[in-house]
Write a protein that holds these residues in place. Sequence first.
Motif, PDB file in Angstrom:
ATOM      1  N   THR A  90       0.860  -1.205   0.000  1.00 17.05           N
ATOM      2  CA  THR A  90       0.000   0.000   0.000  1.00 17.05           C
ATOM      3  C   THR A  90       0.891   1.248   0.000  1.00 17.05           C
ATOM      4  O   THR A  90       1.746   1.387   0.881  1.00 17.05           O
ATOM      5  CB  THR A  90      -0.890   0.020   1.274  1.00 17.05           C
ATOM      6  N   PRO A  91       0.709   2.149  -0.980  1.00 20.79           N
ATOM      7  CA  PRO A  91       1.568   3.345  -0.970  1.00 20.79           C
ATOM      8  C   PRO A  91       1.219   4.274   0.198  1.00 20.79           C
ATOM      9  O   PRO A  91       0.072   4.285   0.662  1.00 20.79           O
ATOM     10  CB  PRO A  91       1.245   4.025  -2.307  1.00 20.79           C
ATOM     11  N   THR A 127       3.988   8.426   8.406  1.00 19.28           N
ATOM     12  CA  THR A 127       3.109   8.790   7.292  1.00 19.28           C
ATOM     13  C   THR A 127       1.799   9.438   7.747  1.00 19.28           C
ATOM     14  O   THR A 127       1.284   9.132   8.831  1.00 19.28           O
ATOM     15  CB  THR A 127       2.779   7.554   6.416  1.00 19.28           C
TER      16      THR A 127
END
Length: 492
Positions: free
Chosen positions: A314-315, A440
């Motif tokens: 998953t980016p 992130t």
Amino acid sequence: MSLDNIVIGSGIGGLTAAALLSRYGKRVLVCESHAIAGGAAHSFHRRGFEFDSGPSFYCGLGNQRPSLNPLRQVLDILGESLPTIPYDPLGHYHFPEGTFPVYSNLERYREAVAEITPQGAKELAQFEKRLLELYAGLQNIPILALRSDWQVIPILIGRYLPALLKLLPQLGTIQSSVGEVMDKTVRDPWVRRLIDLECFLLSGLKARGTIAPEVAFMLGERSRAGVEYPVGGSGAIVNALVQGLECWGGKLRLNAHVEQILVAGGQAVGVRLRQGEVIEAPIIISNATIWDTYTKLLRAEDLPASYRQQSLATPAVDSFMHLHLGIRAEGLEELTGHHVVVHDAHQDITAPGNTCMISIPSVWDAHLAPLGHHVVHAYTLEPYHGWQRDEGYQEKKKLRSQSLFQALERVIPDIRERIVLELIGTPLTHSHYLRRYQGTYGPAIAAGKGTFPNCQTPIRGLYRVGDSTMPGIGVPAVAASGILCANTLSGR
Ligand SMILES: Cc1cc2nc3c(=O)[nH]c(=O)nc-3n(C[C@H](O)[C@H](O)[C@H](O)COP(=O)(O)OP(=O)(O)OC[C@H]3O[C@@H](n4cnc5c(N)ncnc54)[C@H](O)[C@@H]3O)c2cc1C
């Protein structure tokens, strides 16, 4: 006491699931690694200043009922109040060519756009009309009624058939990206950039990557319910959820880092804390990110190899540089609370350092700073890679925070002379305090390129909530993920 559920992490997603499950009569324990609850939404104090570590932009949390904000709906079920302060304009966007006020009130918003581009304002009205039609269809199906498995189908058909039928004409838009809606309605380059910016602020992706329902909800909610800030800061939201959890018998343990989810015979059976303590429960809910859950908390052999590989691919959206400042406030009586500064019109708005977000919540709640002072949080995207705590770390920190200082100078020209407290955070700080993979913002799942996974996992008894599950990133979205998980588990 034996437990029904252990929730790993006290982010808004984890707390929502935990508090609702307690409300539904389950025996729930939340294990939070950090000394402060709330994850990305936690507040922290230093020398009399109360800082938001992340979010500060909310709507639909106040007294207006019904509220479509899933978090407000959960607080209502828990019986928790949350005083808020409404404000409008919701922010100022500072482009290189000038400053633009953004209003929740759509008419005032369009009027402000018309001063820059009259044709663009007409096109914007068309764009908004399409998205508000979608919002009108979606608002008849309350998230509190939904769950994350096939049993949602009889619920939808049995209770919400008229609402579903009303949504039929919107099926095309539901599946579109905002970019597609924009292509059909807006040609004006200035308005297109404005829409890209609004999408980026919401999802971390521009219009082409952002799904239409997300922006439909944002536009619909902010024009209907307005924008407001919780008295006491974002930490007040966390406190209300923790209070709701505890009031219904649930427990929160801070400084309780889960090292491993224990799996036996394909079934989750408990967790092991860093200190070695084992706690058992038949249902474990991870509020850690998808990457942290599937690498740090499980052994590789606990998951089917292809599922694990696909999940880990998953980016991720980049991390952040943060600036938390305490400043002297004299002469700043006209200051407003939210600002977005785009430094360079020729650079992509998503380029690290180019778009800087600023919030000064003490303009709404003066108690967040000592008398005569303001509390400031500014942040911008920054890649995680390349950061390490070596001899160049302090120098790099200073250098990479300059775009934030320059952004603040657009709002408060003499900001550097006003500083009484300065904290610079890097992607390493962000990943450390929020226990998040590479610090992130969340998964970069672009519209049309995939969907956020639901709360189920291939391991029996192991569920996930938070911003790497459906419906995605943002406080209302992660609260919705907690609702979907709690409803799925409690058979609602
Ligand atoms: C700078 C910034 C600004 C934002 N602004 C807004 C905004 O204005 N409005 C908005 O709606 N959204 C905003 N967001 C997004 C929003 O804050 C997040 O999407 C949301 O809070 C994430 O919640 P979550 O439940 O996914 O979990 P997280 O907040 O990531 O919490 C997960 C929790 O799990 C804990 N944990 C992880 N691993 C373990 C372990 N092994 N053992 C025990 N505990 C563990 C962590 O310590 C953490 O407390 C912003 C985010 C950031 C970073």
